[in-house]
Enzyme design. Structure first.
Site, PDB file in Angstrom:
ATOM      1  CB  ALA A  94      18.253  -7.578 -50.298  1.00  0.00           C
ATOM      2  CB  SER A  95      20.256  -2.771 -48.340  1.00  0.00           C
ATOM      3  OG  SER A  95      20.796  -1.954 -47.583  1.00  0.00           O
TER       4      SER A  95
END
Length: 420
Positions: A94-95
């Site tokens: 999810a960066s």
């Protein structure tokens, strides 16, 4: 609640993003590549191993062989798909989102999904695999392959400090810099992700102190999957993410022999635009999101692009934002003593805000500011007058409205009074 976009399928694990969504969307993607060769990787989130098992099982049920890269930064993941000639893959990350979030990022070839490909995945939901054949799983140690295929620069004598925020860049970026001859010091190489891992300069106070005291020549802080980076310099401390992007673009433009065309997203600073124009580049603006930028780069024959979060895109190396390459290119500038003074002084003020609610409510508040300004409507609302601009759009990664304001101090101060 989950969100599907060119930035992948995102949500809070157990509250929207459950085993059902992971399996359903992995199968929907896997059906596209039945019998293919697909990579799987992840960042360091605690939920990653469990989600990765679900993803791999779904892809093998669709008949594809799965190549498990383990913990790997997103830019390295995309690069290895290209080098190993795989068909695509899914990376579980999810960066820059908080650690309770996770996401499936879908790779089509060696780049992330575009709008049309997101729709292909969506349209396959509920379809059953053929179950004609079943894929096999291979664990692949790709770090040395990645190092062998990285550009060769001489960074000997350079002292570099790296803060990984305990993300996937640990064990990757340090090895790259060491292979290029740099002396490396590391911070937060293992452990839990911080609650807000978006790489902003105030998050890296220890690295800031190291740089201000002169113990290192340059420093870099990364988000959990390495597509974003922020830098700092000896004696100055941490710079902004927009200055980082400008430095990376400046170095790439001077290093690589490429067409003098570049694409920036609408929310990227005028600073990067000025850097490129001063080097003779034709600069185009396009929608936020690296797949959008890359698609437009391809349409005009550009090899260089960027987003204002340290998100350098050099198409011939990685078809996506690459914080690893950006950091090395900035390190090269420092080694050569080629840091443009106007980037350090940065005459433009910028503010980034998030809002809940409706875009129309924000538009009603700002209309007094933008009367008669140039308007671009390809990605929300973008208004510009000279170097003053405001961009209002729905986020690709969170259920929020993003507002970015940049320009001279008077304009930005006035905009903040209206918005806050």
């Amino acid at each position: 609640m989950i969100k599907l976009s060119v930035s992948g399928l995102r949500g809070i694990v157990g509250k929207g993003l459950t085993h059902k969504e992971v399996l359903d969307y992995s199968l929907a993607y896997g059906i596209i590549y039945e019998g293919g060769k697909l990579a799987v990787g992840m960042d360091t989130r605690e939920s990653g191993f469990a989600l990765k098992s679900l993803v791999k099982g779904a892809l093998m049920l669709c008949g594809s062989d799965v190549y498990d890269f383990g913990i790997i930064p997103t830019p390295a993941f995309l690069r290895m798909i290209k080098v190993l000639n795989l068909d695509g893959g899914i990376i579980i990350t999810a960066s820059h989102n908080p650690p309770q979030w996770n996401a499936l990022k879908f790779a089509f070839g060696d780049r992330l999904s575009r709008d049309s490909e997101v729709e292909k995945v969506r349209n396959n939901l509920g379809k059953e695999p053929k179950y004609a054949t079943f894929g096999k799983e291979y664990s692949v140690e790709v770090l040395n392959i990645y190092l062998t295929n990285f550009p060769k620069f001489d960074l000997s004598g350079l002292k570099v400090v790296l803060d990984f925020q305990n993300g996937a860049t640990s064990g990757w970026v340090d090895r790259v810099f060491e292979k290029l001859g740099a002396e490396v010091f590391t911070i937060r190489g293992s452990g839990k992700l911080p609650e807000d891992p978006e790489p902003k300069r105030e998050k890296f106070f220890l690295m800031d102190e190291v740089l201000r005291e002169g113990y290192a020549d340059v420093g870099f802080g990364f988000d959990p999957d390495g597509d974003r980076v922020i830098c700092g310099l000896k004696g100055l401390g941490m710079l902004s993410e927009e200055q980082t992007t400008a430095l990376a673009l400046y170095s790439a433009a001077k290093t690589f022999n490429i067409p003098k065309k570049a694409v920036l997203n609408l929310s990227t600073s005028v600073l990067s635009e000025r850097v490129l124009r001063d080097l003779g580049y034709e600069v185009s603006r396009w929608k936020v999101g690296e797949p959008n930028i890359i698609e437009y780069m391809e349409s005009i024959g550009a090899k260089l692009g960027g987003e204002g979060n340290g998100g350098l895109i050099y198409y011939d190396f990685t078809k996506g934002r690459d914080g690893i390459l950006a950091s090395v290119l900035i390190g090269k500038l420092v080694k050569e003593g080629d840091i443009p003074d106007f980037i350090l002084k940065n005459p433009y003020d910028m503010v980034k805000l998030k809002f809940s609610g409706e875009i129309e409510d924000i538009m009603e508040r700002v209309k007094v500011l933008i009367d008669g300004w140039d308007f671009v409507g390809i990605d929300g609302y973008y208004f510009r007058n000279g170097n003053n601009w405001i961009h209002i759009r729905s986020s690709n990664t969170e259920p929020v409205i993003r507002v970015v304001v940049e320009g001279d101090e008077t304009f930005v101060r006035g905009a903040l009074k209206i918005l806050q």
